[in-house]
Design an enzyme around this catalytic site. Structure first.
Site, PDB file in Angstrom:
ATOM      1  N   HIS A  61       0.838  -1.192   0.000  1.00 21.73           N
ATOM      2  CA  HIS A  61       0.000   0.000   0.000  1.00 21.73           C
ATOM      3  C   HIS A  61       0.878   1.249   0.000  1.00 21.73           C
ATOM      4  O   HIS A  61       1.790   1.368   0.808  1.00 21.73           O
ATOM      5  CB  HIS A  61      -0.923   0.021   1.233  1.00 21.73           C
ATOM      6  CG  HIS A  61      -2.107  -0.874   1.096  1.00 21.73           C
ATOM      7  ND1 HIS A  61      -3.314  -0.615   1.673  1.00 21.73           N
ATOM      8  CD2 HIS A  61      -2.269  -2.037   0.416  1.00 21.73           C
ATOM      9  CE1 HIS A  61      -4.186  -1.552   1.359  1.00 21.73           C
ATOM     10  NE2 HIS A  61      -3.561  -2.451   0.604  1.00 21.73           N
ATOM     11  N   TYR A  66      -9.467   5.703   7.389  1.00 23.04           N
ATOM     12  CA  TYR A  66      -9.657   6.009   8.818  1.00 23.04           C
ATOM     13  C   TYR A  66     -10.645   7.167   8.906  1.00 23.04           C
ATOM     14  O   TYR A  66     -10.435   8.205   8.285  1.00 23.04           O
ATOM     15  CB  TYR A  66      -8.343   6.470   9.460  1.00 23.04           C
ATOM     16  CG  TYR A  66      -7.271   5.424   9.614  1.00 23.04           C
ATOM     17  CD1 TYR A  66      -6.425   5.098   8.553  1.00 23.04           C
ATOM     18  CD2 TYR A  66      -7.079   4.767  10.825  1.00 23.04           C
ATOM     19  CE1 TYR A  66      -5.420   4.138   8.706  1.00 23.04           C
ATOM     20  CE2 TYR A  66      -6.071   3.827  10.992  1.00 23.04           C
ATOM     21  CZ  TYR A  66      -5.251   3.519   9.923  1.00 23.04           C
ATOM     22  OH  TYR A  66      -4.260   2.567  10.081  1.00 23.04           O
ATOM     23  N   PRO A 114      -4.554   0.273  18.666  1.00 24.22           N
ATOM     24  CA  PRO A 114      -4.299  -0.219  17.297  1.00 24.22           C
ATOM     25  C   PRO A 114      -4.456   0.840  16.207  1.00 24.22           C
ATOM     26  O   PRO A 114      -4.129   0.594  15.055  1.00 24.22           O
ATOM     27  CB  PRO A 114      -5.332  -1.327  17.130  1.00 24.22           C
ATOM     28  CG  PRO A 114      -6.406  -1.012  18.107  1.00 24.22           C
ATOM     29  CD  PRO A 114      -5.745  -0.327  19.251  1.00 24.22           C
ATOM     30  N   LYS A 169       0.718  -0.074  15.078  1.00 27.14           N
ATOM     31  CA  LYS A 169       2.107  -0.154  15.542  1.00 27.14           C
ATOM     32  C   LYS A 169       2.425  -1.397  16.370  1.00 27.14           C
ATOM     33  O   LYS A 169       3.598  -1.678  16.610  1.00 27.14           O
ATOM     34  CB  LYS A 169       2.434   1.090  16.389  1.00 27.14           C
ATOM     35  CG  LYS A 169       2.476   2.369  15.586  1.00 27.14           C
ATOM     36  CD  LYS A 169       3.601   2.356  14.599  1.00 27.14           C
ATOM     37  CE  LYS A 169       3.419   3.391  13.502  1.00 27.14           C
ATOM     38  NZ  LYS A 169       4.086   2.987  12.266  1.00 27.14           N
ATOM     39  N   TYR A 202       3.784   6.708  10.106  1.00 26.72           N
ATOM     40  CA  TYR A 202       2.969   5.548   9.730  1.00 26.72           C
ATOM     41  C   TYR A 202       3.845   4.452   9.107  1.00 26.72           C
ATOM     42  O   TYR A 202       3.638   3.262   9.398  1.00 26.72           O
ATOM     43  CB  TYR A 202       1.868   5.975   8.746  1.00 26.72           C
ATOM     44  CG  TYR A 202       0.751   4.954   8.607  1.00 26.72           C
ATOM     45  CD1 TYR A 202       0.781   3.986   7.615  1.00 26.72           C
ATOM     46  CD2 TYR A 202      -0.331   4.945   9.498  1.00 26.72           C
ATOM     47  CE1 TYR A 202      -0.237   3.047   7.487  1.00 26.72           C
ATOM     48  CE2 TYR A 202      -1.355   4.001   9.376  1.00 26.72           C
ATOM     49  CZ  TYR A 202      -1.303   3.058   8.370  1.00 26.72           C
ATOM     50  OH  TYR A 202      -2.299   2.116   8.260  1.00 26.72           O
TER      51      TYR A 202
HETATM   52  C1  PHB Z   1      -6.135  -4.272  10.385  1.00 28.37           C
HETATM   53  O1  PHB Z   1      -6.078  -4.485   9.159  1.00 28.37           O
HETATM   54  O2  PHB Z   1      -6.539  -5.127  11.220  1.00 28.37           O
HETATM   55  C2  PHB Z   1      -5.704  -2.909  10.900  1.00 28.37           C
HETATM   56  C3  PHB Z   1      -5.138  -2.002  10.013  1.00 28.37           C
HETATM   57  C4  PHB Z   1      -4.733  -0.742  10.471  1.00 28.37           C
HETATM   58  C5  PHB Z   1      -4.896  -0.432  11.809  1.00 28.37           C
HETATM   59  C6  PHB Z   1      -5.458  -1.348  12.708  1.00 28.37           C
HETATM   60  C7  PHB Z   1      -5.868  -2.600  12.255  1.00 28.37           C
HETATM   61  O3  PHB Z   1      -4.510   0.804  12.244  1.00 28.37           O
END
Ligand code: PHB
Ligand code: APR
Length: 393
Positions: free
Chosen positions: A72, A201, A293, A297, A384
């Site tokens: 990505h 997000y 989460p 990280k 990130y």
């Molecule tokens: C996930 O794909 O489970 C995932 C991705 C990004 C995050 C948290 C969980 O910040």
């Protein structure tokens, strides 16, 4: 039994450390309390920083990830009816992230260790650490009804937040820093095509939502929910309606719903234990720190601890260096606290904490500012994709 490095826990931290040390000819034994099936059954996140990807390649546990993982180059923030893409690749000097489930990482590491002939003892009960402040530490455990003593030179406590390692440290020798968040994440896995090619997000007046994926036919979604909620309060229809409400229109219109194949609710926590070394015991990964989460990280911080301990032990055991072991904690904590900050920031600007209109305006101002300036977008991108690992010289 004897080994050079006793590793407590066969999650990503323990397996990655074990594989890297084993490939250097350093003897390790991994002691895991549960069965392999249980370890693989735990649902976890799925975004790997380039540093983690490189470590998995060095551990010769990356071929399936390189085949099936998704690279990505960016992700999107959605807020106040707008969508702002963070172009990770151009803002971080070419770095990208790999979307590949932690369960798959753990499975690949298990297979790599078995192929390399590393010793992993599952269902090791009553693991106890002894003489960690001596130069002859020991680990005892019960396996198949027998009590076993494992003599070693070092112990890597890779046994997670609820493990025995951190609890084996004298309380007066350790300092805890933590913050609990007043909400949880409801996570759903569905056999449906992801709503977008990259992660979304969202900051919405009803709360946070995240659109992720595991493959082109497996989607991973999260919505913020009240701390005390239980999965059975969220039948699929309620979940899909709430998620759709919180998504930007173009994504909401594309959302393909279907039966959930996994549904979990997990609280969010920031946690750091200092220091991370106690005599011959090193705390690694979730045994030493937890992040919410939101910044993806958790696994990546475990990997950076492993990078540091692997290089320190390699030079200590193979080159006879005696100065490096005492640098483990300070090196790890410098990167850990910056990741704690980023995870806290992402959580703070994306979740609904209260109905306080001032706080809601501040969140939108943060998102407007950071996504509206090159400096702001750059700081998001470089955090990130992960800050550099500190070289061990
Ligand atoms: C996930 O794909 O489970 C995932 C991705 C990004 C995050 C948290 C969980 O910040
Ligand atoms: N004895 C032996 N093994 C133990 C003990 C014990 N007393 N206590 C826990 N374990 C095992 C657990 O069963 C688990 O398999 O230690 C392992 C710890 O694994 P994780 O909790 O996954 O921690 P870590 O390997 O550091 O990986 C961190 O996992 O929890 C996620 O979000 C976190 O992505 C991050 C990653």
């Amino acid at each position: 039994m004897k080994t050079q490095v006793a590793i407590i826990g066969a999650g990503p931290s323990g397996l990655l450390l074990g594989q890297l040390l084993h490939l250097q000819g350093i003897d390790t034994v991994i002691l895991e309390a549960r069965t392999p099936e249980y370890v693989l059954s735990r649902v976890r996140a799925g975004v790997l920083e380039p540093g983690t990807v490189e470590l998995l390649r060095e551990a010769r546990a990356s071929s399936r990830m390189d085949r099936e993982g998704h690279v990505h180059e960016g992700f999107t923030f959605s807020f106040a009816g707008r969508s702002e893409r963070i172009d990770l690749k151009s803002l971080s000097g070419g770095k990208t992230v790999m979307v590949y489930g932690q369960t798959e990482v753990t499975k690949d590491l298990m297979e790599a260790r078995a192929a390399a002939g590393g010793i992993s003892i599952y269902e090791a009960a009553d693991v106890a650490l002894h003489d960690i402040f001596s130069d002859k530490p020991r680990v005892t455990f019960v396996n198949a009804g027998q009590t076993v003593e494992l003599e070693c030179a070092y112990i890597a406590g890779c046994d997670g937040f609820h493990g025995i390692s951190r609890k084996s440290v004298p309380p007066e020798a350790i300092r805890i820093f933590e913050r609990a968040y007043p909400f949880s994440w409801l996570g759903v896995l569905s056999q449906t095509p992801p709503v977008a090619d990259e992660l979304i997000y969202t900051n919405h007046e009803r709360g946070f939502a995240l659109c992720s994926m595991r493959s082109s036919v497996l989607s991973r979604y999260y919505v913020q929910c009240p701390f005390e909620d239980k999965p059975d309060q969220w039948p699929d229809e309620r979940f899909w309606n709430e998620l759709r409400t919180r998504l930007p229109d173009e994504a909401a219109n594309r959302l393909v719903t279907g039966p959930s194949i996994e549904k979990i609710i997990a609280p969010l926590r920031s946690f750091v234990a200092e220091p991370m070394k106690f005599g011959r015991l090193f705390l690694v990964g979730d045994a030493a720190h937890i992040v919410p989460p939101t910044g993806a990280k958790g696994l990546n911080l475990a990997a950076s601890d492993v990078y540091t301990l692997y290089h320190i032990l390699r030079r200590t055991v193979l080159d006879g260096r005696t100065d490096l072991v005492d640098k483990y904690s300070e090196i790890c904590l410098r990167r850990i606290w910056k990741a704690e900050r980023f995870s806290w920031w992402m959580t703070s600007v994306l979740h609904k904490f209260s109905d306080d209109p001032f706080n809601q305006r501040l969140q939108l101002a943060e998102l407007e500012y950071y996504t509206g300036s090159l400096a702001g977008r750059t700081t998001i991108a470089e955090n990130y994709v992960g800050l550099p690992f500190e070289p061990i010289e």
